[in-house]
Design an enzyme around this catalytic site. Structure first.
Site, PDB file in Angstrom:
ATOM      1  N   HIS A  11      -3.426   7.093   2.523  1.00  0.00           N
ATOM      2  CA  HIS A  11      -3.799   5.791   1.972  1.00  0.00           C
ATOM      3  C   HIS A  11      -5.226   5.460   2.420  1.00  0.00           C
ATOM      4  O   HIS A  11      -5.616   5.739   3.551  1.00  0.00           O
ATOM      5  CB  HIS A  11      -2.816   4.728   2.474  1.00  0.00           C
ATOM      6  N   CYS A  20       0.813  -1.227   0.000  1.00  0.00           N
ATOM      7  CA  CYS A  20       0.000   0.000   0.000  1.00  0.00           C
ATOM      8  C   CYS A  20       0.843   1.271   0.000  1.00  0.00           C
ATOM      9  O   CYS A  20       0.330   2.358  -0.270  1.00  0.00           O
ATOM     10  CB  CYS A  20      -0.947   0.000   1.188  1.00  0.00           C
ATOM     11  N   ASN A  46     -10.053  -0.187  -0.840  1.00  0.00           N
ATOM     12  CA  ASN A  46      -8.599  -0.099  -0.765  1.00  0.00           C
ATOM     13  C   ASN A  46      -8.006  -0.698  -2.051  1.00  0.00           C
ATOM     14  O   ASN A  46      -8.053  -1.907  -2.252  1.00  0.00           O
ATOM     15  CB  ASN A  46      -8.121  -0.876   0.474  1.00  0.00           C
TER      16      ASN A  46
END
Ligand code: UT7
Length: 328
Positions: free
Chosen positions: A256, A116, A286
């Site tokens: 994020h 990520c 996500n």
């Protein structure tokens, strides 16, 4: 001599057409829309459908849009960096598969695997090639086809992720804009809390690894949640402190997009009001390396030259950090 910095001069994104809503997931696992929205902020996510379609499909679309928008020719791209953990194949890298389909025949490309935090890492890496004066056009992409490594029998992970890609063009700037600073960190102790067990050289694919569902993402959500908040807050504070930035100075915080509760906790602890925080988690979930550039793409019309932007991310590895950029 005037310092050359790497400015973001164009941004583009791509998300597949297929939408998977929370209600769709209710048919696959024991979950419900209310739980998913209240615990994560996610309402739906995009899924790349079609046999043989890999991450490069999204990279190509995002970069093609970037090329059209910026007016550069494919062969003007000196370097293409793709941050991903779901590349088309173990090798060759997705950057080079995409370069071939985009008709880029000069320069080079490579992938970065930092989960990520992939885009955050890749942005800083790409910037180095621009700042030295070596390259004029570096394209950095964050892209993941998370649906290819999700276990749609595991309600603790399959509700979280989606597919998508975002791309930025880095060009040399001497007007005081561009990437000003970054703080990148990693700690291998995170391996046991967020990982894909099989498919690498430890456990290559066998009938047994497939039957044991070991080719899917596994996560200890609560442990990662705490580590993500601590990692993002401390790196944001480091970058802000080093650049004498107060909360008032910041135009945008781009975090994020793993969980709306993580985002609001980080913003709260860093004392950044929520109206300065970019958020796309509700409709994309996500997208791993895709989240930061997809935020920029979605908020593009609101961005102005001189905006002070703090990026922050946390992901598998563990990998994490923050960077400070003045919008070009
Ligand atoms: O991007 C990479 C980094 N990743 C992250 O930053 C993710 C970090 N972690 C998280 O976002 C959260 O931990 C999750 C969203 C994954 C989970 O939220 P949570 O509030 O930490 O829930 P939990 O794991 O503590 O589970 C609470 C309860 C459990 O039931 P019991 O044990 O209390 O009876 C779970 O079994 O919720 C249950 N549960 C669910 N219920 C309905 C877990 N997943 C689901 C679900 N639907 N999908």
């Amino acid at each position: 001599m005037t310092q050359i910095r790497a400015g973001i001069t164009a941004v583009h994104g791509y998300v597949p057409e297929g939408v998977m809503s929370n209600h769709d997931l209710e048919k696959l696992v024991e979950t419900n829309d209310e739980w998913i929205v209240s615990r994560t902020g996610i309402k739906e996510r995009r899924i790349l459908e079609g046999e043989g379609k890999g991450c490069s499909v999204m990279v190509i679309e995002a970069v093609r849009g970037l090329i059209e928008k910026s007016g550069i020719a494919p062969n003007d791209i000196d370097l293409l960096i793709v941050a991903t953990v779901t590349g088309d194949r173990v090798f060759p890298d997705t950057a080079n598969i995409a370069r071939h389909h985009l008709g880029i025949t000069s320069g080079f490309g490579f992938d970065i695997n930092a989960a990520c935090s992939g885009f955050l890492y890749a942005l800083s890496v790409g910037a180095q090639f621009v700042e030295t004066g070596k390259y004029q056009n570096v394209v950095v992409v964050g892209a993941d086809k998370m649906s290819s490594i999700l276990d749609y029998q595991d309600r603790t992970t399959c509700i979280l992720f989606g597919d998508g890609a975002g791309a930025v063009l880095l060009q040399p700037k001497t007007d005081g804009t561009g990437l000003m600073d970054f703080e990148l960190l990693s700690d291998g102790k995170g391996e046991e809390f967020l990982y894909q067990k099989a498919g690498g050289s430890c456990y290559p694919a066998t009938v047994e690894t497939v039957q044991a569902r070991e080719h899917f993402v596994r996560q200890d959500g609560r442990t990662v949640f705490k580590a993500a908040v601590n990692g993002m807050v401390s790196s944001v504070e480091t970058v802000m402190g080093r650049n004498q930035l107060t909360q008032e100075d910041i135009t945008w915080l781009v975090p994020h997009q793993a969980n709306q509760r993580i985002i609001s906790t980080v913003a709260n602890m860093a004392k950044v009001p929520m109206d300065k925080v970019m958020m796309v988690i509700e409709k994309y979930g996500n997208t791993t390396a895709g989240t930061l550039p997809l935020c920029l793409w979605e908020y593009e019309s609101q961005l102005k030259s001189g905006d002070k932007i703090i990026f922050t991310a946390f992901g598998g590895g563990y990998t994490w950090g923050a960077s400070y950029l003045i919008w070009s």
